[in-house]
Scaffold this motif. Sequence first.
Motif, PDB file in Angstrom:
ATOM      1  N   ILE A 271     -30.824 -29.623  19.847  1.00 19.52           N
ATOM      2  CA  ILE A 271     -29.837 -28.593  20.219  1.00 19.52           C
ATOM      3  C   ILE A 271     -29.209 -27.995  18.962  1.00 19.52           C
ATOM      4  O   ILE A 271     -29.033 -26.773  18.852  1.00 19.52           O
ATOM      5  CB  ILE A 271     -28.756 -29.191  21.137  1.00 19.52           C
ATOM      6  N   LEU A 272     -28.882 -28.856  18.002  1.00 23.39           N
ATOM      7  CA  LEU A 272     -28.300 -28.375  16.754  1.00 23.39           C
ATOM      8  C   LEU A 272     -29.268 -27.450  16.024  1.00 23.39           C
ATOM      9  O   LEU A 272     -28.889 -26.348  15.593  1.00 23.39           O
ATOM     10  CB  LEU A 272     -27.922 -29.564  15.861  1.00 23.39           C
ATOM     11  N   GLY A 273     -30.524 -27.877  15.889  1.00 22.70           N
ATOM     12  CA  GLY A 273     -31.502 -27.050  15.192  1.00 22.70           C
ATOM     13  C   GLY A 273     -31.788 -25.746  15.910  1.00 22.70           C
ATOM     14  O   GLY A 273     -31.862 -24.677  15.292  1.00 22.70           O
ATOM     15  N   PHE A 274     -31.908 -25.817  17.242  1.00 17.82           N
ATOM     16  CA  PHE A 274     -32.224 -24.611  18.027  1.00 17.82           C
ATOM     17  C   PHE A 274     -31.061 -23.621  17.978  1.00 17.82           C
ATOM     18  O   PHE A 274     -31.276 -22.404  17.946  1.00 17.82           O
ATOM     19  CB  PHE A 274     -32.514 -25.004  19.476  1.00 17.82           C
ATOM     20  N   SER A 275     -29.840 -24.119  17.972  1.00 19.16           N
ATOM     21  CA  SER A 275     -28.673 -23.234  17.923  1.00 19.16           C
ATOM     22  C   SER A 275     -28.464 -22.670  16.518  1.00 19.16           C
ATOM     23  O   SER A 275     -28.129 -21.491  16.348  1.00 19.16           O
ATOM     24  CB  SER A 275     -27.424 -23.991  18.363  1.00 19.16           C
ATOM     25  N   LEU A 276     -28.653 -23.519  15.516  1.00 18.70           N
ATOM     26  CA  LEU A 276     -28.368 -23.114  14.141  1.00 18.70           C
ATOM     27  C   LEU A 276     -29.449 -22.198  13.570  1.00 18.70           C
ATOM     28  O   LEU A 276     -29.142 -21.244  12.839  1.00 18.70           O
ATOM     29  CB  LEU A 276     -28.234 -24.366  13.262  1.00 18.70           C
ATOM     30  N   GLY A 277     -30.704 -22.484  13.893  1.00 21.54           N
ATOM     31  CA  GLY A 277     -31.814 -21.797  13.244  1.00 21.54           C
ATOM     32  C   GLY A 277     -31.758 -20.294  13.315  1.00 21.54           C
ATOM     33  O   GLY A 277     -32.040 -19.588  12.340  1.00 21.54           O
TER      34      GLY A 277
END
Length: 355
Positions: A271-277
């Motif tokens: 979730i962090l990577g998908f939101s941040l990317g």
Amino acid sequence: MNVTKADAGVLFTLFSLGSMAGAIAGGKYASRFDYLFLLSVLIVVNAVTLVFMSLVTHWYLMLVYAGIIGIVAATIITIGHTLIARLYEEKRFKMMGIMDFMFSFGALSASFYVTGLYLLSENWRLPLQVMAGIMFLLSAYTLACAVRSSKSVSGDVATERKTLSFKVVLRQPVFLFMAVLTFGYGAIEFGNANWFVTYAQTGLGYTGEQARNLLACFTGGMVISRLVYTYFLRFVTVHHLIMVLATGTLLGTLSIKLFTDLYLLGLGNFILGFSLGALFPLVLSSAMNIDSDNGPVLSGVSIVANSMGVQIASFSTGVWANSATINVAFWVIPMAGLVLWLSSIGFAYKMKAAR
């Protein structure tokens, strides 16, 4: 060549400082030149520097070359951002996402690239020399494209051939919020990338393989996000998507700190990577929609702020971990998530008003 952890840290720091200097120089002066010709020259400089790096026998020379590569690489990125913003005005969000995807893909491929060449020869100089050769070919192709072009691809020469000002951009609140947002972005991305494995192993007791797999969920989420985020722009406005992604980033940073279960940690990292990317290309593209004439400066501001976030998050986590524990120090990531979320609110509001 024997390299200690301290040496590696100095190398990374000099590269990061070089990136900041290159972003400032590129943002301010790149518009004085034809972008493709300048890009060709910079790629040659990078290739020559890699050749020199592959020949050194003294560690301090390696540090100097790392700084040079940081300067040149950041300048190349500012040109790349500007070219995409000018060439693909109607598809700016999509193409900016693809550029950042290729950046992430290159980072993911680096270890496989080195490992593959080590099958031929276990010589640390070989990957540098092969990459230098690839960059010489790329420079020749870029130069050929520049020669074939009857005029600068970046538009009106009279507008481009001038020195840009960071002051003009930073006086506008919307771009100040962008700078703080990209600062938080860099702090989260590299703070998590540099410290999560240590946190998962030392703080939570997972094995090295489990910790690396959990971090891969974060990296994979970032890569996927940069490829698909433009799809969501069919259903929501840009400023709403920025807020959704920023909120997802904040929740992701809290998840990887508060959860201890393996699968919940993996989900939180994804979730962090998908939101941040997607945030970086989305925010930078939005800023260039507001002021495309200052594209190099906007790119430079974002790179400098990003690099500052990287350095502060990495070192503050290390210092805090030495005085307390990594479990406590890892709160730096949620703190950076809060900074990013608050600045996203300001950026989205000011962007909507400016447009």
